[in-house]
Design a protein around this motif. Structure first.
Motif, PDB file in Angstrom:
ATOM      1  N   GLU A 187      38.406  19.608  49.873  1.00 47.80           N
ATOM      2  CA  GLU A 187      37.760  18.802  48.834  1.00 47.80           C
ATOM      3  C   GLU A 187      38.441  17.443  48.705  1.00 47.80           C
ATOM      4  O   GLU A 187      37.762  16.415  48.561  1.00 47.80           O
ATOM      5  CB  GLU A 187      37.789  19.535  47.492  1.00 47.80           C
ATOM      6  CG  GLU A 187      36.859  20.723  47.435  1.00 47.80           C
ATOM      7  CD  GLU A 187      37.044  21.558  46.191  1.00 47.80           C
ATOM      8  OE1 GLU A 187      36.008  21.930  45.598  1.00 47.80           O
ATOM      9  OE2 GLU A 187      38.196  21.847  45.809  1.00 47.80           O
ATOM     10  N   GLU A 238      37.283  15.347  51.613  1.00 48.51           N
ATOM     11  CA  GLU A 238      35.909  14.885  51.411  1.00 48.51           C
ATOM     12  C   GLU A 238      35.872  13.671  50.486  1.00 48.51           C
ATOM     13  O   GLU A 238      35.198  12.679  50.779  1.00 48.51           O
ATOM     14  CB  GLU A 238      35.069  16.016  50.818  1.00 48.51           C
ATOM     15  CG  GLU A 238      33.640  15.628  50.521  1.00 48.51           C
ATOM     16  CD  GLU A 238      32.866  16.723  49.802  1.00 48.51           C
ATOM     17  OE1 GLU A 238      31.714  16.443  49.440  1.00 48.51           O
ATOM     18  OE2 GLU A 238      33.397  17.828  49.592  1.00 48.51           O
ATOM     19  N   LEU A 239      36.605  13.733  49.394  1.00 49.36           N
ATOM     20  CA  LEU A 239      36.618  12.620  48.446  1.00 49.36           C
ATOM     21  C   LEU A 239      37.234  11.363  49.061  1.00 49.36           C
ATOM     22  O   LEU A 239      36.729  10.259  48.862  1.00 49.36           O
ATOM     23  CB  LEU A 239      37.374  13.009  47.179  1.00 49.36           C
ATOM     24  CG  LEU A 239      36.643  14.011  46.293  1.00 49.36           C
ATOM     25  CD1 LEU A 239      37.574  14.566  45.222  1.00 49.36           C
ATOM     26  CD2 LEU A 239      35.415  13.375  45.662  1.00 49.36           C
ATOM     27  N   LEU A 289      34.865   9.650  51.492  1.00 49.62           N
ATOM     28  CA  LEU A 289      33.716   8.999  50.872  1.00 49.62           C
ATOM     29  C   LEU A 289      34.005   7.569  50.422  1.00 49.62           C
ATOM     30  O   LEU A 289      33.084   6.808  50.169  1.00 49.62           O
ATOM     31  CB  LEU A 289      33.226   9.812  49.664  1.00 49.62           C
ATOM     32  CG  LEU A 289      32.452  11.070  49.983  1.00 49.62           C
ATOM     33  CD1 LEU A 289      32.186  11.868  48.708  1.00 49.62           C
ATOM     34  CD2 LEU A 289      31.150  10.744  50.692  1.00 49.62           C
ATOM     35  N   LYS A 338      29.468   6.625  45.428  1.00 50.32           N
ATOM     36  CA  LYS A 338      29.250   7.969  45.975  1.00 50.32           C
ATOM     37  C   LYS A 338      30.493   8.829  45.778  1.00 50.32           C
ATOM     38  O   LYS A 338      30.404  10.001  45.416  1.00 50.32           O
ATOM     39  CB  LYS A 338      28.872   7.877  47.462  1.00 50.32           C
ATOM     40  CG  LYS A 338      28.644   9.204  48.124  1.00 50.32           C
ATOM     41  CD  LYS A 338      27.409   9.891  47.577  1.00 50.32           C
ATOM     42  CE  LYS A 338      27.136  11.163  48.355  1.00 50.32           C
ATOM     43  NZ  LYS A 338      26.240  12.061  47.669  1.00 50.32           N
ATOM     44  N   GLN A 339      31.658   8.234  45.997  1.00 50.34           N
ATOM     45  CA  GLN A 339      32.913   8.959  45.816  1.00 50.34           C
ATOM     46  C   GLN A 339      33.064   9.398  44.360  1.00 50.34           C
ATOM     47  O   GLN A 339      33.405  10.546  44.079  1.00 50.34           O
ATOM     48  CB  GLN A 339      34.092   8.077  46.220  1.00 50.34           C
ATOM     49  CG  GLN A 339      35.438   8.773  46.103  1.00 50.34           C
ATOM     50  CD  GLN A 339      36.601   7.810  46.247  1.00 50.34           C
ATOM     51  OE1 GLN A 339      36.560   6.703  45.712  1.00 50.34           O
ATOM     52  NE2 GLN A 339      37.624   8.231  46.966  1.00 50.34           N
ATOM     53  N   GLU A 362      30.687   9.780  42.052  1.00 51.67           N
ATOM     54  CA  GLU A 362      29.677  10.787  41.706  1.00 51.67           C
ATOM     55  C   GLU A 362      30.077  12.163  42.235  1.00 51.67           C
ATOM     56  O   GLU A 362      29.945  13.173  41.533  1.00 51.67           O
ATOM     57  CB  GLU A 362      28.310  10.379  42.254  1.00 51.67           C
ATOM     58  CG  GLU A 362      27.700   9.201  41.532  1.00 51.67           C
ATOM     59  CD  GLU A 362      26.449   8.641  42.204  1.00 51.67           C
ATOM     60  OE1 GLU A 362      26.198   8.966  43.391  1.00 51.67           O
ATOM     61  OE2 GLU A 362      25.736   7.866  41.540  1.00 51.67           O
ATOM     62  N   THR A 363      30.572  12.202  43.461  1.00 53.29           N
ATOM     63  CA  THR A 363      31.019  13.468  44.054  1.00 53.29           C
ATOM     64  C   THR A 363      32.216  14.012  43.289  1.00 53.29           C
ATOM     65  O   THR A 363      32.304  15.218  43.031  1.00 53.29           O
ATOM     66  CB  THR A 363      31.372  13.267  45.540  1.00 53.29           C
ATOM     67  OG1 THR A 363      30.223  12.753  46.223  1.00 53.29           O
ATOM     68  CG2 THR A 363      31.804  14.566  46.197  1.00 53.29           C
ATOM     69  N   ASP A 373      31.031  15.610  40.130  1.00 52.36           N
ATOM     70  CA  ASP A 373      30.441  16.923  40.435  1.00 52.36           C
ATOM     71  C   ASP A 373      31.536  17.969  40.648  1.00 52.36           C
ATOM     72  O   ASP A 373      31.438  19.094  40.150  1.00 52.36           O
ATOM     73  CB  ASP A 373      29.559  16.854  41.687  1.00 52.36           C
ATOM     74  CG  ASP A 373      28.250  16.124  41.449  1.00 52.36           C
ATOM     75  OD1 ASP A 373      27.859  15.937  40.275  1.00 52.36           O
ATOM     76  OD2 ASP A 373      27.613  15.742  42.447  1.00 52.36           O
ATOM     77  N   LYS A 374      32.568  17.608  41.376  1.00 51.25           N
ATOM     78  CA  LYS A 374      33.658  18.542  41.648  1.00 51.25           C
ATOM     79  C   LYS A 374      34.432  18.875  40.370  1.00 51.25           C
ATOM     80  O   LYS A 374      34.865  20.007  40.180  1.00 51.25           O
ATOM     81  CB  LYS A 374      34.584  17.991  42.724  1.00 51.25           C
ATOM     82  CG  LYS A 374      33.897  17.943  44.080  1.00 51.25           C
ATOM     83  CD  LYS A 374      34.860  17.756  45.191  1.00 51.25           C
ATOM     84  CE  LYS A 374      34.139  17.802  46.524  1.00 51.25           C
ATOM     85  NZ  LYS A 374      33.462  19.057  46.785  1.00 51.25           N
ATOM     86  N   GLN A 384      32.348  21.398  38.525  1.00 54.11           N
ATOM     87  CA  GLN A 384      32.480  22.706  39.172  1.00 54.11           C
ATOM     88  C   GLN A 384      33.831  23.341  38.849  1.00 54.11           C
ATOM     89  O   GLN A 384      33.915  24.544  38.564  1.00 54.11           O
ATOM     90  CB  GLN A 384      32.330  22.571  40.688  1.00 54.11           C
ATOM     91  CG  GLN A 384      30.940  22.208  41.147  1.00 54.11           C
ATOM     92  CD  GLN A 384      30.908  21.848  42.627  1.00 54.11           C
ATOM     93  OE1 GLN A 384      31.829  22.140  43.379  1.00 54.11           O
ATOM     94  NE2 GLN A 384      29.829  21.196  43.049  1.00 54.11           N
TER      95      GLN A 384
END
Length: 125
Positions: free
Chosen positions: A64, A67-68, A71, A80-81, A83-84, A87-88, A91
């Protein structure tokens, strides 16, 4: 001239081991330059390390974190980074809330089991 860091500089500054830094390098999350046998880390490497450490502190997996970091696009902003990341975070909060509920239920079950054991012990006297 851009500031650079040795592996021991970063380890000392971020309070981690040089072994941890080499691990993140082996995972292709850092890419220091080499000057002979010496690793030379850039300010970007330092920022990446800080992001990894922050992500690990809040319970993100290394995947994770990767991924960040991947981005981030300095040429096009980091919407985008972000927003992701949000979201994380959502979660992760949901996971933690469920874990708290699970722990509370387990404590109730432990209380019940303890009470039964004490009652059974009292009856054997």
């Amino acid at each position: 001239m851009t500031q650079t860091y040795s592996i021991s500089d970063l380890a000392r500054e971020l309070d981690i081991t040089t072994r941890a830094i080499r691990f993140y390098e082996e995972q292709n999350m850092l890419s220091p330059e080499r000057r002979g046998q010496e690793r030379v880390y850039s300010p970007r490497d330092k920022v990446i390390l800080k992001l990894i450490l922050r992500g690990k502190r809040i319970g993100f997996s290394l995947a994770e974190c990767r991924e960040l970091i991947e981005l981030y696009d300095p040429g096009h902003g980091n919407r985008k980074q972000l927003e992701t990341f949000l979201d994380k975070i959502t979660q992760r909060r949901a996971q933690l809330t469920q874990q708290l509920l699970d722990i509370e239920q387990m404590q109730i079950e432990l209380d019940t089991a303890e009470e039964r054991c004490r009652t059974a012990l009292e009856q054997t006297r």
